[in-house]
Every structure is written in C-alpha cells, then in structure tokens.
Design an enzyme around this catalytic site. Structure first.
Site, PDB file in Angstrom:
ATOM      1  N   ASP A 100     -32.046 -12.837 -25.246  1.00  0.00           N
ATOM      2  CA  ASP A 100     -32.517 -14.130 -25.738  1.00  0.00           C
ATOM      3  C   ASP A 100     -31.458 -15.194 -25.479  1.00  0.00           C
ATOM      4  OD1 ASP A 100     -33.534 -16.304 -27.044  1.00  0.00           O
ATOM      5  OD2 ASP A 100     -33.529 -15.423 -29.049  1.00  0.00           O
TER       6      ASP A 100
ATOM      7  N   GLU B 153      -1.272 -17.328 -15.688  1.00  0.00           N
ATOM      8  CA  GLU B 153      -0.221 -16.794 -16.553  1.00  0.00           C
ATOM      9  C   GLU B 153      -0.582 -17.127 -18.003  1.00  0.00           C
ATOM     10  OE1 GLU B 153       3.311 -18.693 -15.202  1.00  0.00           O
ATOM     11  OE2 GLU B 153       3.393 -17.612 -13.297  1.00  0.00           O
TER      12      GLU B 153
ATOM     13  N   GLU C 169      -0.578 -17.259 -21.853  1.00  0.00           N
ATOM     14  CA  GLU C 169       0.336 -16.990 -22.970  1.00  0.00           C
ATOM     15  C   GLU C 169      -0.466 -16.825 -24.253  1.00  0.00           C
ATOM     16  OE1 GLU C 169       4.009 -19.689 -21.136  1.00  0.00           O
ATOM     17  OE2 GLU C 169       2.665 -20.532 -22.662  1.00  0.00           O
TER      18      GLU C 169
ATOM     19  N   GLU D  33       7.989 -15.026 -24.781  1.00  0.00           N
ATOM     20  CA  GLU D  33       8.063 -16.426 -24.394  1.00  0.00           C
ATOM     21  C   GLU D  33       9.032 -17.192 -25.289  1.00  0.00           C
ATOM     22  OE1 GLU D  33       7.517 -18.877 -22.501  1.00  0.00           O
ATOM     23  OE2 GLU D  33       6.504 -17.858 -20.857  1.00  0.00           O
TER      24      GLU D  33
ATOM     25  N   GLU E  19       3.827 -13.366 -22.899  1.00  0.00           N
ATOM     26  CA  GLU E  19       3.137 -13.601 -21.628  1.00  0.00           C
ATOM     27  C   GLU E  19       3.084 -12.290 -20.849  1.00  0.00           C
ATOM     28  OE1 GLU E  19       4.221 -15.834 -17.497  1.00  0.00           O
ATOM     29  OE2 GLU E  19       4.204 -17.127 -19.277  1.00  0.00           O
TER      30      GLU E  19
ATOM     31  N   HIS F  89      -0.620 -21.389 -16.940  1.00  0.00           N
ATOM     32  CA  HIS F  89      -0.268 -21.892 -15.613  1.00  0.00           C
ATOM     33  C   HIS F  89      -1.079 -21.123 -14.573  1.00  0.00           C
ATOM     34  CE1 HIS F  89       3.933 -22.669 -17.567  1.00  0.00           C
ATOM     35  NE2 HIS F  89       3.004 -23.493 -18.018  1.00  0.00           N
TER      36      HIS F  89
ATOM     37  N   ARG G 221       9.891 -28.431 -13.939  1.00  0.00           N
ATOM     38  CA  ARG G 221       8.638 -28.046 -14.572  1.00  0.00           C
ATOM     39  C   ARG G 221       8.044 -29.152 -15.449  1.00  0.00           C
ATOM     40  NH1 ARG G 221      11.219 -23.374 -13.357  1.00  0.00           N
ATOM     41  NH2 ARG G 221       9.961 -21.464 -13.166  1.00  0.00           N
TER      42      ARG G 221
ATOM     43  N   GLU H 277       1.110 -24.446  -8.229  1.00  0.00           N
ATOM     44  CA  GLU H 277       0.947 -23.998  -9.609  1.00  0.00           C
ATOM     45  C   GLU H 277       0.514 -25.184 -10.466  1.00  0.00           C
ATOM     46  OE1 GLU H 277       3.672 -21.935 -13.143  1.00  0.00           O
ATOM     47  OE2 GLU H 277       4.572 -23.276 -11.659  1.00  0.00           O
TER      48      GLU H 277
ATOM     49  N   ARG I 132       0.125 -26.558 -13.926  1.00  0.00           N
ATOM     50  CA  ARG I 132       0.805 -26.154 -15.153  1.00  0.00           C
ATOM     51  C   ARG I 132       0.119 -26.658 -16.419  1.00  0.00           C
ATOM     52  NH1 ARG I 132       5.582 -24.096 -15.007  1.00  0.00           N
ATOM     53  NH2 ARG I 132       6.288 -25.147 -16.915  1.00  0.00           N
TER      54      ARG I 132
END
Length: 457
Positions: free
Chosen positions: A63, A143, A145, A200, A207, A256, A328, A346, A348
């Site tokens: 359903d 990645e 976390e 982390e 992670e 990430h 970063r 990447e 982030r």
C-alpha cells in the site's frame, strides 16, 4: 510488465536463481524487501522466503498511500521488484533457527507497469542514465559519520557518550572501539569492503569508510550502512544516530562524498596528469556545476532543520561556495590521488540525514550541467576561508550556503536544474514536506528560549 529478473527463455535470470540457491544454502526463512521513501527512511515488507521466486517474477504488492510522499489513497497499490544483486543475509539475527535476508527493491506503478517516478532509487537511475548518454559512468564513495549515545533505564536515547576519545584516539579513551569492530564485521558479512574506521573529532563520534563503487550501489549501501550501525549499536545498549548536530557547540556529523566519472573505455574522466591539480577540464566543469547549483543542492544533501546547526563557521563543516586542493574550509576539495584512477572531487557539505539517492542525483545532475554548459570552476582557494572577513570573501567572490532549511528550499525552487532533477513527482512532494518541517520549527519554542527569556521578561 517485464521483470529484469526473468530471462528471455521465461525462466529466472542467473542472478535471481543464484539468490534462490543461496536462500536454501543459508537457511533463510524470511526476506525483507526494502525501499526508501522520499525522506530517505528505509521501509520494508517482510515475506516468507518461499515467496522469493514470486517476488522476482511478479513482484510483491504493498500500500503506497501509507508511505511518505508516495501516492494518494485512491491510487495506493504499488509493486516491489527486488534487485537480486542486493541480496544479503542480515548479520544480527540468530541463524540457528533460521536467518533473515534483505533485498533492495525498485518500486513499480501497478496502473502502468512502469517504474514509479516517486521512487528515489528511480530518480538516481535517471541521473545515471543521463550520465550514460553523455558517455560516462559515475562512481561515488561517502564518509558517513555518526554518534553513539548511551540509553536511559527505559531504553530511550540520551546524548551521553561512553567515551572521551578524540580524532583517531585508541582505547581506553575510545570505549566504543569494540562496537565499531562488531559493526565492521556485520558490514563485511553483508558484502561491504571496509577501508578504515576511526574515532572522529567529537566525543562519541565515529566514522567507518567503505570502498568506492558505482553510484547506485553506493546509495544502496548508505541505507544498509545506517541500518546495520543502528542494529548492532542496539545490541550493545547504545543508540546510533546520524542526526547532523545532536550536541550544540561541538562538531556535527557530515557525509563527505567523493565522486568521479569514468569513460566507456574505463578511463577516469577526471584525471589529467598535465594539469597542476591533476584535474581534467571535464572534472573542473563538473566541479563548477556543483558550485553553481550548491544552494539548491543543499536542500537535498542537508535536508533537515538540524542540518543547518552543523553548517556554521568554526566547526569544520564548509559553508563557503569555493573549492581547494589544500584545505578543508571549502565546499569542495580535491583529495590527493596516488594513481590516475583515484582522481576525484570531494563534496564536503552533505550530511548523513540525507536521502542518498536524491543527494547523489542532485550532485550528478549539477555536475553534468556544468559539463554541458562548459561552466568554468573558479580558482581554488588555498587559504583558510574561515579566517576571511566579509570584505575579503566579497573580494574573492565567495558566496555562502543558505543559513536555514527555508532558504535552501527557496533556492531549490528557484533552480530548475536541481528541482527538475528530482522529477515531477518527487520535487513537489519533497518541497511540501520540507516547507512543513521548517514551519513547524519556526512556531516551536525551544528550551534555549525558555532558559533565556522566561524569567527575564
């Protein structure tokens, strides 16, 4: 409706027959047929294992009106068609009395016999089809976390952590290392290839990274990953959460996401050894497309009110629309690559509360739009953008992501490339659900407000 699980001679496909054989070999008595709703919540229909052949040839009805964002009550019958490549035995069940297994399903519209446009997995498949038409396949590696919290005496989640570990700490500070080990064993039993795991930055935060794969398999794996982490944590009387910012004033959880395109010849379309950054023009255009559409993408990759408690300067989460090969603080990073096949970008800013199918679809469509339009990536920012004042950010032409979910939804509706990428069904339903979520948040009164104002005014 012709099922991909049926061979041309009318029998089962090789993949489907292999699943039936494995069900017998591993004493599987129940199958969980899994799919996700628009918000990314994993749903399942459980059937006896002897229904597997029927599931492959005819599908299993359910359903759809009871699923968030699927269909209206008057058009509720939907059909699940399992993908045999996703068969895996669940690692947390006692197998002496019979095992349980899961398969991830595509959702079909029973009225047309065609794939249901509101199925997030179908939305990602459409993005991958667009890439295929342009001569590319898409690989991705997230990645995700998560936090591990203690439960109270009644089994409810708290925000108390059982460790005092920090980035890459070892036991005894990282008291959850045994839990991570059991989670990894469980994931490996389900076919994951684990690259690494670590504690982390924040207390209780972890992670676990798994291998690069094609984008559809990777999106499937994200849903499976979240399910396994929660189930095995519960066996240790812990609550695992992928909420982006469960504790104020410390680092939140991100996801990430590494992405690259490969050509039909198997070459990495993102690699150019003659370039300063080892990035091809294709990669830079793809990157430029993501930066161009980043505000709208954020509504999909960071889809909760809480997501924007993570996206603030100072806690490693990027909020500035820029890219870098070194630091970063930028929205997109170019990681170092040992070999040409590993060249990638990447993103982030995504967080693990997102629907991985929709998030990957949004990123892919944005990048492909960059290639089609020849969008040039700006120069990389090699300085720490967090240290820039507003004047310097304006000098570099650096914009910021939306500050809240409402702003992100506004950006999504104003961006036809990303909005249309979600499809005629998912786009409006997604916006409707998120507008409601943001409105409910705006009219609520938080504990912070009570603590600050109740006795003052």
């Amino acid at each position: 409706m012709t099922s991909d699980n049926v061979a041309t001679d009318g029998g089962l496909s090789v993949e489907a027959q292999n699943v039936l054989d494995e069900i017998d070999e591993k004493n599987v008595d129940f199958l969980r047929l899994q799919f996700t709703d628009i918000l990314g919540t994993v749903k399942n229909v459980s059937v006896p294992a002897d229904q597997a052949e029927k599931a492959f040839t005819e599908g299993i009805y359910f359903d759809g009106s009871s699923i968030e964002g699927f269909v209206r009550i008057q058009e509720s019958d939907m059909r699940l068609m399992p993908d045999p490549r996703t068969f895996a035995v669940l690692p947390w069940r006692d197998r002496e009395s019979g095992a349980s297994a899961r398969m991830i399903c595509d959702v079909y519209d029973t009225s047309t016999g065609e794939p249901f446009e509101g199925d997030p997995r179908y939305v990602l498949k459409q993005a991958l089809e667009r890439a295929h038409e342009m001569g590319y396949t898409v690989n991705a590696a997230p990645e995700p976390e998560f936090f591990l919290f203690e439960e109270d005496d009644e089994g409810r989640a708290t925000t108390k952590t059982g460790d005092h570990g920090g980035y890459f700490d070892l036991a005894p500070k990282d008291l959850a290392s045994d839990v991570r080990r059991d989670i990894i064993y469980g994931l490996e039993e389900m076919g994951f290839e684990i690259e690494a795991s670590h504690h982390e930055v924040a207390r209780g935060q972890h992670e676990i990274n798994f291998e690069y794969d094609d984008a559809l398999t990777t999106a499937d794996n994200v849903g499976t990953f979240r399910t396994v982490v929660r189930a095995i944590a519960a066996q240790h009387d812990l609550h695992a959460t992928f909420m982006p910012k469960p504790i104020p004033k410390i680092n939140g959880s991100g996801m990430h996401t590494h992405i690259s395109l490969f050509t039909e010849d198997g070459d990495n379309a993102f690699h150019d050894g003659a370039d300063e950054f080892d990035l091809s023009e294709t990669a830079k255009q793809f990157l430029g497309g993501i930066l161009e559409h980043a505000p709208a993408i954020t509504a999909v990759t960071n889809p909760t009110v809480n997501s924007y408690k993570r996206l603030v300067p100072g806690y490693e989460a990027p909020v500035y629309v820029a890219w870098s090969d070194r630091n970063r603080s930028a929205l997109i990073r170019k990681p170092a690559a040992r070999i040409p096949a590993a060249s990638r970008i990447e993103a982030r800013f995504p967080d693990p509360s997102c629907n991985p199918y929709l998030a990957f679809a949004a990123l892919i469509h944005a990048g492909l739009d960059g290639i089609e339009k020849g969008i040039e990536a700006p120069d990389p920012i090699r300085e720490n953008i967090y240290e820039f004042d507003e004047e310097k950010r304006e000098e570099y032409g650096i914009e910021t992501l939306p500050e809240n979910l409402g702003g992100a939804i506004d950006a999504l509706e104003d961006d036809p490339v990303i909005y249309d990428a979600l499809g005629e069904h998912v786009g409006p339903k997604f916006v409707e659900a998120k507008r409601q979520e943001h409105t409910e948040y705006l009219v609520d009164v938080s504990q912070w407000e009570l603590d600050r104002y109740l006795e003052t005014f």
